[in-house]
Enzyme design. Structure first.
Site, PDB file in Angstrom:
ATOM      1  N   HIS A  39       6.926   0.849  -6.206  1.00 52.07           N
ATOM      2  CA  HIS A  39       5.492   0.577  -6.213  1.00 52.07           C
ATOM      3  C   HIS A  39       5.163  -0.713  -5.465  1.00 52.07           C
ATOM      4  O   HIS A  39       5.605  -1.790  -5.846  1.00 52.07           O
ATOM      5  CB  HIS A  39       5.037   0.472  -7.669  1.00 52.07           C
ATOM      6  CG  HIS A  39       3.583   0.278  -7.862  1.00 52.07           C
ATOM      7  ND1 HIS A  39       3.056  -0.775  -8.589  1.00 52.07           N
ATOM      8  CD2 HIS A  39       2.518   1.011  -7.448  1.00 52.07           C
ATOM      9  CE1 HIS A  39       1.748  -0.676  -8.625  1.00 52.07           C
ATOM     10  NE2 HIS A  39       1.391   0.394  -7.934  1.00 52.07           N
ATOM     11  N   GLU A  66       5.643   2.759  -1.998  1.00 52.10           N
ATOM     12  CA  GLU A  66       4.198   2.993  -2.110  1.00 52.10           C
ATOM     13  C   GLU A  66       3.459   1.774  -1.570  1.00 52.10           C
ATOM     14  O   GLU A  66       3.961   0.654  -1.670  1.00 52.10           O
ATOM     15  CB  GLU A  66       3.840   3.237  -3.582  1.00 52.10           C
ATOM     16  CG  GLU A  66       2.388   3.615  -3.850  1.00 52.10           C
ATOM     17  CD  GLU A  66       1.506   2.420  -4.214  1.00 52.10           C
ATOM     18  OE1 GLU A  66       0.291   2.627  -4.428  1.00 52.10           O
ATOM     19  OE2 GLU A  66       2.033   1.285  -4.286  1.00 52.10           O
ATOM     20  N   ASP A  68      -0.809   0.133  -0.255  1.00 49.46           N
ATOM     21  CA  ASP A  68      -2.271   0.216  -0.320  1.00 49.46           C
ATOM     22  C   ASP A  68      -2.854  -0.226   1.016  1.00 49.46           C
ATOM     23  O   ASP A  68      -2.428  -1.244   1.574  1.00 49.46           O
ATOM     24  CB  ASP A  68      -2.809  -0.696  -1.419  1.00 49.46           C
ATOM     25  CG  ASP A  68      -2.178  -0.406  -2.774  1.00 49.46           C
ATOM     26  OD1 ASP A  68      -2.600   0.562  -3.419  1.00 49.46           O
ATOM     27  OD2 ASP A  68      -1.265  -1.152  -3.178  1.00 49.46           O
ATOM     28  N   HIS A  81      -3.426  -4.749  -1.894  1.00 55.23           N
ATOM     29  CA  HIS A  81      -3.923  -3.973  -3.028  1.00 55.23           C
ATOM     30  C   HIS A  81      -5.347  -4.319  -3.414  1.00 55.23           C
ATOM     31  O   HIS A  81      -6.205  -3.450  -3.513  1.00 55.23           O
ATOM     32  CB  HIS A  81      -3.005  -4.159  -4.238  1.00 55.23           C
ATOM     33  CG  HIS A  81      -3.489  -3.446  -5.462  1.00 55.23           C
ATOM     34  ND1 HIS A  81      -4.344  -4.042  -6.387  1.00 55.23           N
ATOM     35  CD2 HIS A  81      -3.274  -2.186  -5.909  1.00 55.23           C
ATOM     36  CE1 HIS A  81      -4.617  -3.172  -7.337  1.00 55.23           C
ATOM     37  NE2 HIS A  81      -3.981  -2.043  -7.083  1.00 55.23           N
TER      38      HIS A  81
END
Length: 289
Positions: A39, A66, A68, A81
């Site tokens: 993450h 992962e 953003d 993020h």
């Protein structure tokens, strides 16, 4: 000899099916074991959403990361993020008079000046907020796969088209890469837009639609990715009964699981993936790679 030929042909058929499937490599890494996704990179051990974080995930042996994506004032796609730069950079020191320090109010060049690692540890001082282009090139260099979240799309009209254009320019929308890429969002409209623009791409909705809503979501997403606290074995089983836009059962990646007990519990629900800041902890708990 005949048995060996048959076995070889069967193995070739399986390999071919995996190659042409747009969702094949996003499946669980081993039968009965969820895939482990780092993450924001290995964000318990390096500053989140930075190149250092995905390098750390690679060093720990994890294929999937992962991130953003958001957009600057002058249209640069950057990997961060929060919609504010305040938490994960030194923006207050560099630009003290520009509160609340929203990403959309700063140019790419201004954001490139910021330290995105010192808040995490002095060892990472000087780490920068990566552009999406820089990030994709490092993911490729590391031979990693990506769960890419379009963050706050309501703030950035057209970000879906822009993101797909960049991914295409970087070679990430060809058949070889489609199995290594999932695009997700908390916005159903954003996920639907991505699916309509690039139907071959694997897409995911972040959330837990009701069981009655699942067929509607299955028109444009291949995965339903809820918070682990909202999950049950019954819900995961219900998701698996519905086929997504590529004719395969919807899958579930749960977030954000950071301890062994919760990892084992969520794996017991039958999820296909676990998103975690501590991928090594989850791997050890599940005995998987």
């Amino acid at each position: 000899m005949h048995a060996r030929v048959v076995a070889t042909l069967a193995a070739l058929a399986l390999a071919t099916a995996a190659l042409v499937s747009p969702t094949s490599d996003a499946r669980a890494g081993e039968v009965g074991k969820p895939r482990v996704i780092a993450h924001r990179g290995a964000s318990a051990y390096a500053p989140e959403n930075t190149l250092a974080s995905i390098d750390k995930a690679a060093k720990l042996g994890f294929t999937w990361v992962e991130n953003d994506v958001q957009r600057t004032k002058d249209g640069e796609l950057v990997v961060i993020h929060d919609d504010s730069l305040q938490r994960t950079t030194n923006v207050e020191d560099v630009f003290p008079g520009r509160a609340p320090w929203k990403v959309k109010d700063f140019t790419g060049a201004e954001i490139a000046r910021l330290d995105a690692g010192g808040w995490f540890s002095p060892a990472y001082a000087g780490t920068r907020v990566p552009t999406l282009k820089e990030y994709m090139r490092r993911v490729e260099h590391n031979h990693e796969s990506l769960l890419l979240e379009i963050k706050n799309p309501q703030l950035y009209p057209g970000i879906e088209q822009q993101t797909l254009k960049l991914l295409g320019n970087e070679g990430w929308l060809d058949r070889r890469h489609l199995g290594r890429l999932v695009v997700q969002s908390f916005s159903a409209d954003s996920v639907r837009t991505v699916h309509e623009l690039k139907p071959a791409l694997t897409t995911a909705f972040l959330g837990a639609p009701s069981e009655a809503q699942l067929p509607q979501y299955a028109r444009f997403c291949d995965l339903v990715n809820p918070s682990y606290g909202s999950l049950s074995a019954g819900y995961v089983a219900a998701v698996h009964t519905v086929d997504g836009p590529h004719g395969r059962p919807l899958r579930v990646f749960a977030w954000t699981v950071n301890d062994a007990a919760t990892a084992r519990k969520v794996a017991g629900y039958g999820v296909d993936g676990i998103i975690t800041n501590k991928p090594d902890v989850v791997r050890a708990a599940l005995g998987s790679g």
